[in-house]
Design a protein around this motif. Structure first.
Motif, PDB file in Angstrom:
ATOM      1  N   UNK A 314      12.223  82.137  61.955  1.00 45.46           N
ATOM      2  CA  UNK A 314      12.067  81.791  60.539  1.00 45.46           C
ATOM      3  C   UNK A 314      11.448  82.979  59.800  1.00 45.46           C
ATOM      4  N   UNK A 315      12.080  83.480  58.750  1.00 40.25           N
ATOM      5  CA  UNK A 315      11.483  84.581  57.978  1.00 40.25           C
ATOM      6  C   UNK A 315      10.118  84.182  57.420  1.00 40.25           C
ATOM      7  N   UNK A 316       9.221  85.143  57.343  1.00 45.72           N
ATOM      8  CA  UNK A 316       7.866  84.869  56.856  1.00 45.72           C
ATOM      9  C   UNK A 316       7.901  84.277  55.457  1.00 45.72           C
ATOM     10  N   UNK A 317       8.729  84.848  54.590  1.00 47.81           N
ATOM     11  CA  UNK A 317       8.776  84.360  53.210  1.00 47.81           C
ATOM     12  C   UNK A 317       9.229  82.907  53.139  1.00 47.81           C
ATOM     13  N   UNK A 318      10.181  82.511  53.992  1.00 43.33           N
ATOM     14  CA  UNK A 318      10.670  81.127  53.986  1.00 43.33           C
ATOM     15  C   UNK A 318       9.565  80.162  54.428  1.00 43.33           C
ATOM     16  N   UNK A 319       8.844  80.544  55.477  1.00 38.14           N
ATOM     17  CA  UNK A 319       7.777  79.672  55.978  1.00 38.14           C
ATOM     18  C   UNK A 319       6.672  79.527  54.942  1.00 38.14           C
ATOM     19  N   UNK A 320       6.268  80.619  54.325  1.00 33.60           N
ATOM     20  CA  UNK A 320       5.190  80.560  53.336  1.00 33.60           C
ATOM     21  C   UNK A 320       5.632  79.826  52.076  1.00 33.60           C
ATOM     22  N   UNK A 321       6.899  79.949  51.688  1.00 34.65           N
ATOM     23  CA  UNK A 321       7.410  79.210  50.537  1.00 34.65           C
ATOM     24  C   UNK A 321       7.386  77.712  50.819  1.00 34.65           C
ATOM     25  N   UNK A 322       7.680  77.322  52.060  1.00 38.41           N
ATOM     26  CA  UNK A 322       7.628  75.901  52.421  1.00 38.41           C
ATOM     27  C   UNK A 322       6.198  75.377  52.332  1.00 38.41           C
ATOM     28  N   UNK A 323       5.243  76.188  52.771  1.00 38.51           N
ATOM     29  CA  UNK A 323       3.834  75.804  52.664  1.00 38.51           C
ATOM     30  C   UNK A 323       3.421  75.682  51.204  1.00 38.51           C
ATOM     31  N   UNK A 324       3.842  76.644  50.384  1.00 38.25           N
ATOM     32  CA  UNK A 324       3.501  76.618  48.966  1.00 38.25           C
ATOM     33  C   UNK A 324       4.068  75.368  48.289  1.00 38.25           C
ATOM     34  N   UNK A 325       5.294  75.023  48.627  1.00 39.15           N
ATOM     35  CA  UNK A 325       5.915  73.826  48.049  1.00 39.15           C
ATOM     36  C   UNK A 325       5.134  72.574  48.437  1.00 39.15           C
ATOM     37  N   UNK A 326       4.658  72.531  49.667  1.00 39.97           N
ATOM     38  CA  UNK A 326       3.854  71.380  50.098  1.00 39.97           C
ATOM     39  C   UNK A 326       2.554  71.299  49.308  1.00 39.97           C
ATOM     40  N   UNK A 327       1.901  72.428  49.115  1.00 40.91           N
ATOM     41  CA  UNK A 327       0.640  72.446  48.371  1.00 40.91           C
ATOM     42  C   UNK A 327       0.845  71.943  46.939  1.00 40.91           C
ATOM     43  N   UNK A 328       1.924  72.381  46.307  1.00 36.84           N
ATOM     44  CA  UNK A 328       2.207  71.955  44.941  1.00 36.84           C
ATOM     45  C   UNK A 328       2.498  70.457  44.884  1.00 36.84           C
ATOM     46  N   UNK A 329       3.190  69.950  45.896  1.00 38.29           N
ATOM     47  CA  UNK A 329       3.640  68.565  45.863  1.00 38.29           C
ATOM     48  C   UNK A 329       2.588  67.572  46.352  1.00 38.29           C
ATOM     49  N   UNK A 330       1.747  67.998  47.294  1.00 33.35           N
ATOM     50  CA  UNK A 330       0.890  67.028  47.989  1.00 33.35           C
ATOM     51  C   UNK A 330      -0.605  67.224  47.807  1.00 33.35           C
ATOM     52  N   UNK A 331      -1.039  68.373  47.336  1.00 36.33           N
ATOM     53  CA  UNK A 331      -2.477  68.633  47.189  1.00 36.33           C
ATOM     54  C   UNK A 331      -2.809  68.709  45.704  1.00 36.33           C
ATOM     55  N   UNK A 332      -3.407  67.666  45.192  1.00 36.63           N
ATOM     56  CA  UNK A 332      -3.648  67.566  43.749  1.00 36.63           C
ATOM     57  C   UNK A 332      -4.527  68.689  43.214  1.00 36.63           C
ATOM     58  N   UNK A 333      -5.450  69.178  44.047  1.00 40.34           N
ATOM     59  CA  UNK A 333      -6.324  70.267  43.596  1.00 40.34           C
ATOM     60  C   UNK A 333      -5.835  71.628  44.070  1.00 40.34           C
ATOM     61  N   UNK A 334      -4.672  71.647  44.721  1.00 41.74           N
ATOM     62  CA  UNK A 334      -4.106  72.910  45.178  1.00 41.74           C
ATOM     63  C   UNK A 334      -4.775  73.501  46.388  1.00 41.74           C
ATOM     64  N   UNK A 335      -5.646  72.727  47.053  1.00 46.49           N
ATOM     65  CA  UNK A 335      -6.386  73.234  48.201  1.00 46.49           C
ATOM     66  C   UNK A 335      -6.003  72.468  49.466  1.00 46.49           C
ATOM     67  N   UNK A 336      -6.045  73.169  50.573  1.00 51.06           N
ATOM     68  CA  UNK A 336      -5.726  72.567  51.865  1.00 51.06           C
ATOM     69  C   UNK A 336      -6.848  72.863  52.847  1.00 51.06           C
ATOM     70  N   UNK A 337      -7.323  71.820  53.516  1.00 49.68           N
ATOM     71  CA  UNK A 337      -8.331  71.965  54.572  1.00 49.68           C
ATOM     72  C   UNK A 337      -7.823  71.248  55.809  1.00 49.68           C
ATOM     73  N   UNK A 338      -7.691  71.981  56.913  1.00 53.53           N
ATOM     74  CA  UNK A 338      -7.224  71.401  58.168  1.00 53.53           C
ATOM     75  C   UNK A 338      -7.742  72.260  59.317  1.00 53.53           C
ATOM     76  N   UNK A 339      -7.275  72.001  60.523  1.00 52.33           N
ATOM     77  CA  UNK A 339      -7.758  72.763  61.676  1.00 52.33           C
ATOM     78  C   UNK A 339      -6.589  73.451  62.388  1.00 52.33           C
ATOM     79  N   UNK A 340      -6.905  74.558  63.033  1.00 48.33           N
ATOM     80  CA  UNK A 340      -5.915  75.259  63.844  1.00 48.33           C
ATOM     81  C   UNK A 340      -6.468  75.498  65.240  1.00 48.33           C
ATOM     82  N   UNK A 341      -5.581  75.357  66.208  1.00 48.79           N
ATOM     83  CA  UNK A 341      -5.929  75.605  67.606  1.00 48.79           C
ATOM     84  C   UNK A 341      -5.071  76.736  68.172  1.00 48.79           C
ATOM     85  N   UNK A 342      -4.494  77.526  67.291  1.00 50.08           N
ATOM     86  CA  UNK A 342      -3.543  78.550  67.709  1.00 50.08           C
ATOM     87  C   UNK A 342      -4.139  79.478  68.759  1.00 50.08           C
ATOM     88  N   UNK A 343      -3.362  79.772  69.781  1.00 50.41           N
ATOM     89  CA  UNK A 343      -3.749  80.739  70.807  1.00 50.41           C
ATOM     90  C   UNK A 343      -2.757  81.885  70.743  1.00 50.41           C
TER      91      UNK A 343
END
Length: 407
Positions: A314-343
């Motif tokens: 997945x191109x970086x721009x496509x993945x980040x655009x999908x994240x941005x669209x989610x923030x606009x649609x689902x986060x009323x204050x435009x902020x996201x707080x979650x956890x990552x366990x990435x290794x």
């Protein structure tokens, strides 16, 4: 080879105790800088780091602020019990919510001298000048932690204010010394803002206003994310193979404005492994959203092995655009707080950044695995050079600028 099959013994080295920096240098930006590019090494100091970053690059810093999470209680017998506040209990949505509790809070803790603390026994601290009393009650035991209820008066104070009053700076365990007054300032970046870490994002400790001015002069931009560093960052890998090690999870916070700038940036650099882990996690969240894969926002939005099982092209721009669209649609204050366990380990391909600024890490750690993922076996040459040329290691030590191969 899948990272699960890697042996931790292949990612160790001999680190003499006298190479571990116990104190910071007088000037933050006087620390030495080892520059890695295409297998070649050169030396400089942090004050000149702008010379190695291309104009237009977006440099991302972790603005988390270290909380004074070490609480020292004393029983009537004089026995000392240390309560190290790891992370809030699962009943709270995020760290900020827990830190802003009034009157009482439940926290997951490590306890030094736990055998001396009996169930139901209340410990307390009192600051006469401030008129504040803090009490601790042991209420449960989990896997690798204790749950403690902390209560205080006056109840109008937040837990963050209580920790600032009673807590001690949580220096890493390999600094076997007492906290000094200077540590309150020096074990904190100059841009620290969002409270929540139990350890400093140490790559940022070297940066000064002078360096920022040199960035401005070269049109290198600065942006900030938040990843609250947990005590798991010091957790040694004790299993033979990486696949048997459980990666620690950490809180990340971003907003729409940051993601928009991230998408627009022609090149990106991360200051610290925490910033890198956060940025790469944003990419994988975007991949999930793009492919309609469920994201567990209330637990780990990115699980330990997601980066090796999700779609890889997945191109970086496509993945980040999908994240941005989610923030606009689902986060009323435009902020996201979650956890990552990435290794991030050998076998991983970095997507978002081209450069990493970082300190030298402990042998046999997941952070050293991350470095090996970026530059392959050259990590051995880099660390051998640093040892032979008297670089200072770990949190208060020197560091390096790594130009990531293949990006």
């Amino acid at each position: 080879m899948h990272p699960k099959a890697l042996r931790i013994e292949d990612f160790t080295y001999d680190l003499p105790e006298d190479r571990i920096a116990q104190f910071p240098l007088e000037d933050r930006d006087a620390s030495r800088l080892l520059v890695y590019r295409n297998g070649a090494l050169s030396e400089d100091i942090y004050r000149n780091i702008a010379a190695y970053i291309e104009p237009g690059t977006m440099v991302v810093f972790n603005q988390t602020r270290v909380v004074h999470v070490r609480l020292l209680f004393y029983k009537e017998t004089g026995a000392r019990i240390e309560v190290f506040c790891l992370e809030p209990d699962s009943r709270y949505a995020d760290i900020n919510t827990a830190l802003n509790q009034n009157g009482s809070v439940y926290w997951r803790c490590l306890i030094g001298g736990a055998a001396k603390w009996k169930d139901g026994q209340e410990l307390s601290l009192y600051d006469e000048a401030a008129g504040v009393r803090l009490s601790a009650l042991l209420i449960g035991r989990g896997e690798g932690y204790f749950t403690v209820k902390l209560s205080w008066t006056p109840e109008s104070m937040s837990f963050a204010e209580v920790l600032q009053l009673f807590g001690k700076v949580p220096l890493p365990p390999y600094m076997q010394r007492e906290v000094k007054d200077d540590d309150k300032e020096r074990y904190q970046t100059i841009y620290a803002k969002e409270e929540g870490s139990v350890a400093a994002p140490t790559a940022g400790l070297h940066f000064t206003e002078g360096i920022f001015r040199s960035f401005d002069a070269k049109q290198v931009t600065r942006e900030y994310i938040t990843l609250h560093v947990g005590a798991g960052t010091f957790k040694q890998v004790k299993t033979e193979h990486i696949g048997d090690h459980e990666m620690h999870a950490e809180w990340i916070e971003i907003d729409t404005a940051f993601v928009e700038k991230l998408i627009a940036a022609p090149a990106r650099a991360a200051v610290g492994t925490t910033s890198l882990r956060c940025l790469e996690s944003l990419y994988w969240i975007g991949v999930k959203l793009l492919h309609h894969i469920p994201v567990n926002w209330n637990a780990n939005a990115v699980e330990q092995w997601d980066a090796y099982t999700l779609p890889q092209d997945v191109p970086v721009s496509d993945a980040l655009q999908a994240l941005l669209a989610y923030l606009h649609a689902s986060c009323t204050d435009g902020r996201l707080s979650t956890r990552t366990q990435i290794l991030i380990a050998p076998g991983y391909r970095v997507r978002v950044v081209k450069q990493l600024v970082t300190n030298f890490h402990q042998p046999g750690s997941t952070l050293l695995l991350l470095i090996a993922a970026l530059i392959g076996d050259d990590w051995k040459e880099l660390y051998e050079y640093a040892l032979e040329h008297q670089f200072r290691f770990l949190s208060y030590g020197d560091g390096c600028l790594i130009n990531i191969a293949g990006t």
